[in-house]
Design a protein around this motif. Structure first.
Motif, mmCIF file in Angstrom:
data_model
loop_
_atom_site.group_PDB
_atom_site.id
_atom_site.type_symbol
_atom_site.label_atom_id
_atom_site.label_comp_id
_atom_site.label_asym_id
_atom_site.label_seq_id
_atom_site.Cartn_x
_atom_site.Cartn_y
_atom_site.Cartn_z
ATOM 1 N N TYR A 175 -7.082 -8.003 -8.001
ATOM 2 C CA TYR A 175 -6.773 -7.582 -6.632
ATOM 3 C C TYR A 175 -5.265 -7.566 -6.385
ATOM 4 C CZ TYR A 175 -6.765 -7.452 -1.539
ATOM 5 O OH TYR A 175 -6.522 -7.116 -0.237
ATOM 6 N N PHE A 176 -4.605 -8.653 -6.706
ATOM 7 C CA PHE A 176 -3.172 -8.735 -6.424
ATOM 8 C C PHE A 176 -2.329 -7.990 -7.467
ATOM 9 C CE2 PHE A 176 -4.852 -12.479 -4.191
ATOM 10 C CZ PHE A 176 -4.315 -12.256 -2.936
ATOM 11 N N GLY A 177 -2.884 -7.737 -8.633
ATOM 12 C CA GLY A 177 -2.157 -6.994 -9.659
ATOM 13 C C GLY A 177 -2.669 -5.586 -9.857
ATOM 14 N N ARG A 178 -3.242 -5.002 -8.776
ATOM 15 C CA ARG A 178 -3.833 -3.663 -8.909
ATOM 16 C C ARG A 178 -2.792 -2.602 -9.225
ATOM 17 N NH1 ARG A 178 -4.406 -5.499 -3.747
ATOM 18 N NH2 ARG A 178 -3.227 -4.488 -2.078
ATOM 19 N N ALA A 179 -1.549 -2.810 -8.830
ATOM 20 C CA ALA A 179 -0.517 -1.827 -9.164
ATOM 21 C C ALA A 179 -0.303 -1.731 -10.664
ATOM 22 C CB ALA A 179 0.796 -2.195 -8.468
ATOM 23 N N PHE A 180 -0.640 -2.779 -11.394
ATOM 24 C CA PHE A 180 -0.527 -2.764 -12.860
ATOM 25 C C PHE A 180 -1.856 -2.438 -13.527
ATOM 26 C CE2 PHE A 180 -1.303 -5.249 -16.740
ATOM 27 C CZ PHE A 180 -0.408 -4.631 -17.603
ATOM 28 N N ALA B 102 2.468 6.166 -6.182
ATOM 29 C CA ALA B 102 1.438 7.034 -6.769
ATOM 30 C C ALA B 102 1.997 7.808 -7.959
ATOM 31 C CB ALA B 102 0.902 7.993 -5.714
ATOM 32 N N GLY B 103 3.234 8.314 -7.816
ATOM 33 C CA GLY B 103 3.849 9.032 -8.936
ATOM 34 C C GLY B 103 4.055 8.143 -10.138
ATOM 35 N N THR B 104 4.459 6.893 -9.911
ATOM 36 C CA THR B 104 4.630 5.950 -11.024
ATOM 37 C C THR B 104 3.307 5.651 -11.706
ATOM 38 O OG1 THR B 104 6.504 4.953 -9.851
ATOM 39 C CG2 THR B 104 5.523 3.691 -11.646
ATOM 40 N N SER B 105 2.261 5.443 -10.910
ATOM 41 C CA SER B 105 0.948 5.143 -11.494
ATOM 42 C C SER B 105 0.424 6.319 -12.310
ATOM 43 C CB SER B 105 -0.046 4.792 -10.383
ATOM 44 O OG SER B 105 0.375 3.658 -9.655
ATOM 45 N N ILE B 106 0.579 7.546 -11.787
ATOM 46 C CA ILE B 106 0.124 8.723 -12.532
ATOM 47 C C ILE B 106 0.892 8.874 -13.845
ATOM 48 C CG2 ILE B 106 0.016 11.251 -12.459
ATOM 49 C CD1 ILE B 106 -0.517 11.022 -9.464
#
Length: 389
Positions: A46-51, A173-177
């Motif tokens: 949950y807290f590390g969803r960006a990774f 979003a661009g970084t994740s993609i």
């Protein structure tokens, strides 16, 4: 002097109850540790969803494209070249779809209020039975507002920093993609290196062979499932888009893409597509009877896909029971939002295939299996145990 032991393995000086108590405490401690580990894993996701979210998406994309890389490898095309071409093609398709759909989707969002008013006016004849209930609720709301203290002031907090928040979301979003496509490229281009590293972590030759067999079986089944389901969903979206275009539905490309994307959510995705198409069709066509043809066509396509196409092509062994699907969708949507909901069923299939290859986890795979599959397995087992006539 050695302590004498009984047949049960307990020492002569020890009571059997103390040994059972020790085993029960050990099982309780192990259950507590497993529960703590699961809770810590959920908090980390949950807290590390960006990774974790782009990384897991990259693994799912790599598994989806692996059968194509394997097929091209058999025809002499290196993994690096095929992986690069496939990832670039995926980027092109995603970018083109986003560009083509952005205009109609933005128009629908901007016109959502007018669409709601038109839909309300269109459904006005059906609202008469419920009008009395609405009037009663409004009277109760008026009485509640009158009973409030007159000196109480309502404070409205105006949103601030909207531009910075939007810019931050777009950048994230661009970084994740970017992470998804770059990591999937490295996973596909590495070939069997990732599996070799797993096998090298085992000591004995028998363990290496078993690990290699399990890894290849799991990878083959999951990749075949993901690629097949993705192609089926694309075909479903194409058929729905063409059918709605023939019926005169506005923006058929949007509804075809929505049907293909939402079909990764079994049951829920089809219902969402039907409701959206119904709402737009009611305000787009003159008669209600003709407007209902569009959602009826979508429903027919979903029934054919769910009951005939997917079970025939994918097979019933990888079917998941409906309860597990709804729990997984609810959990991953709470954890990672809409993207998590889309990944719920593929991740559930990954867990099921992985559990089916280990005896200690087979009960988990059996729990996740669909009822039809379990019934077939029980019938086969019963027929095998019947004595010959």
């Amino acid at each position: 002097m050695k302590a004498e032991t009984t047949a049960s393995g307990a020492s002569v000086g020890e009571s059997p109850d103390s040994g059972d108590r020790a085993h029960a405490e050990l099982r309780l401690m192990r259950s507590l540790l497993i529960g703590i580990f699961v809770l810590l894993t959920v908090f980390a996701l949950y807290f590390g969803r960006a990774f974790f979210m782009p990384v897991i998406l990259a693994f799912l994309l790599a598994l989806t494209l692996t059968p194509i890389v394997r097929f091209l490898r058999k025809h002499g095309i290196p993994d690096v070249l095929s992986a690069t071409l496939l990832v670039l093609l995926s980027v092109f398709l995603v970018g083109s779809a986003g560009y083509l759909l952005s205009g109609p989707v933005i128009d629908l969002i901007n016109n959502s209020s007018s669409i709601g008013l038109q839909l309300t006016d269109r459904l006005a004849p059906f609202k008469q039975p419920l009008q009395r209930i609405v009037d009663i609720s409004r009277q109760l709301e008026a009485l509640t507002e009158t009973a409030q203290e007159p000196n109480v002031q309502k404070v409205a907090v105006a949103p601030s920093g909207m531009l910075s928040t939007a810019a931050s979301n777009i950048l994230g979003a661009g970084t994740s993609i970017t992470i998804v496509f770059v990591l999937s490229l490295f996973l596909l281009a590495s070939g069997t290196l990732f599996y070799e590293k797993i096998v090298q972590s085992f000591a004995s030759l028998s363990d290496k062979k078993r690990a290699l067999r399990v890894v290849y079986d799991v990878e083959r089944e999951i990749s075949h499932y993901l690629l097949t389901v993705a192609l089926i969903n694309v075909g479903l979206g194409t058929v729905i888009g063409l059918g709605l275009w023939g019926l005169g539905m506005p923006n058929p490309l949007v509804w075809g893409a929505a049907a293909a994307l939402l079909n990764f959510l079994p049951y829920v995705g089809a219902l969402m597509t039907i409701l959206l198409v119904t709402a737009i069709a009611l305000i787009s066509f003159d008669t209600i009877s003709y407007a209902l043809l569009a959602p009826a066509f979508v429903l027919l396509c979903d029934i054919v896909e769910g009951q005939f196409v997917t079970p025939t092509v994918v097979g019933r062994r990888l079917e998941i029971n409906a309860v597990a699907i709804f729990i997984a969708i609810a959990f991953w949507s709470w954890l990672w939002g809409f993207v998590g909901a889309l990944m719920a069923v593929p991740l559930l299939v990954v867990i099921k295939v992985f559990c089916d290859h280990f005896d200690g986890l087979s009960h988990v795979g059996n729990f996740l299996a669909a009822q039809q599959t379990m019934a077939i397995d029980d019938e086969v087992a019963e027929n095998n145990h019947k004595p010959a006539a």
